[in-house]
Design a protein around this motif. Structure first.
Motif, PDB file in Angstrom:
ATOM      1  N   VAL A  43       4.561  -1.863   3.584  1.00  0.00           N
ATOM      2  CA  VAL A  43       3.412  -1.322   3.943  1.00  0.00           C
ATOM      3  C   VAL A  43       2.137  -2.029   3.474  1.00  0.00           C
ATOM      4  N   THR A  44       1.404  -2.397   4.321  1.00  0.00           N
ATOM      5  CA  THR A  44       0.430  -3.429   3.897  1.00  0.00           C
ATOM      6  C   THR A  44      -0.897  -2.488   4.105  1.00  0.00           C
ATOM      7  N   SER A  45      -0.695  -1.621   5.036  1.00  0.00           N
ATOM      8  CA  SER A  45      -2.230  -0.960   5.042  1.00  0.00           C
ATOM      9  C   SER A  45      -1.887   0.618   5.625  1.00  0.00           C
ATOM     10  N   ALA A  93       1.106  -0.954   0.086  1.00  0.00           N
ATOM     11  CA  ALA A  93      -0.013   0.157  -0.206  1.00  0.00           C
ATOM     12  C   ALA A  93       0.947   1.092  -0.011  1.00  0.00           C
ATOM     13  N   GLN A  94       0.365   2.372  -0.537  1.00  0.00           N
ATOM     14  CA  GLN A  94       1.078   3.364  -0.416  1.00  0.00           C
ATOM     15  C   GLN A  94       0.881   4.089   0.912  1.00  0.00           C
ATOM     16  N   LEU A  95       2.254   4.914   1.146  1.00  0.00           N
ATOM     17  CA  LEU A  95       2.040   5.705   2.551  1.00  0.00           C
ATOM     18  C   LEU A  95       1.067   6.809   2.275  1.00  0.00           C
ATOM     19  N   GLY A 103      -4.677  10.550  13.488  1.00  0.00           N
ATOM     20  CA  GLY A 103      -3.336  10.498  12.891  1.00  0.00           C
ATOM     21  C   GLY A 103      -3.447   9.640  11.742  1.00  0.00           C
ATOM     22  N   LEU A 104      -2.183   9.691  10.902  1.00  0.00           N
ATOM     23  CA  LEU A 104      -1.945   8.646  10.001  1.00  0.00           C
ATOM     24  C   LEU A 104      -1.602   7.442  10.599  1.00  0.00           C
ATOM     25  N   VAL A 105      -1.849   6.362  10.080  1.00  0.00           N
ATOM     26  CA  VAL A 105      -1.633   4.951  10.615  1.00  0.00           C
ATOM     27  C   VAL A 105      -1.081   3.967   9.471  1.00  0.00           C
TER      28      VAL A 105
END
Length: 150
Positions: free
Chosen positions: A67-69, A49-51, A77-79
């Motif tokens: 990154v998978t999610s 997944a993209q940041l 926040g950004l998780v």
């Protein structure tokens, strides 16, 4: 005498209720941990997944992390969630060394044999990271990071 007996009964009831609430909270925490462990994806099944936009570009994710999610949870926040084939102890050491070297300050950390987490802060963000040894994926480590813009 009756007043003392009633006071003792009320105190006992309050202690029992507090104990139940405490146990209930412990059970909820166990359920959250189990859900998180069940949601972890082994590297062989990982789809990148993209940041999320705005995630701190200088945050040193462990080597080989996919990154998978990634989610933007607004004020929460950004998780991101990810997985790496880097061993838990090496991921831990890397985060403890690399974050300060990149301008992040670690605080309120806790390390156990198979998981660790720490709050962190930088000039622009506050956040938390957590890593867990993945028993279902030999030699792999799950990585979770939350970042909130200051």
């Amino acid at each position: 005498m009756r007043w003392a007996a009633r006071a003792a009964a009320v105190a006992t009831a309050l202690i029992l209720v507090a104990g139940c609430e405490s146990e209930s909270e412990k059970e909820k925490e166990k359920e959250r941990e189990a859900a998180a462990a069940g949601a972890a994806v082994c590297l062989k099944d990982a789809k990148a997944a993209q940041l999320p936009d705005g995630f701190p570009t200088n945050f040193p994710l462990p080597a080989g992390t996919i990154v998978t999610s990634a989610e933007n949870r607004g004020d929460a926040g950004l998780v991101i969630e990810g997985v790496t084939n880097t061993a838990f102890k090496d991921v831990l050491k890397g985060l403890q060394d690399d974050l300060p070297a990149k301008g992040f300050t670690l605080k309120n950390g806790e390390t156990e044999p198979h998981d660790a987490e720490s709050d962190w802060t930088s000039a622009e963000f506050d956040g938390r990271w957590a890593i867990r040894e993945m028993s279902q994926c030999a030699g792999e480590t799950s990585v979770s990071v939350v970042a909130r813009k200051k």
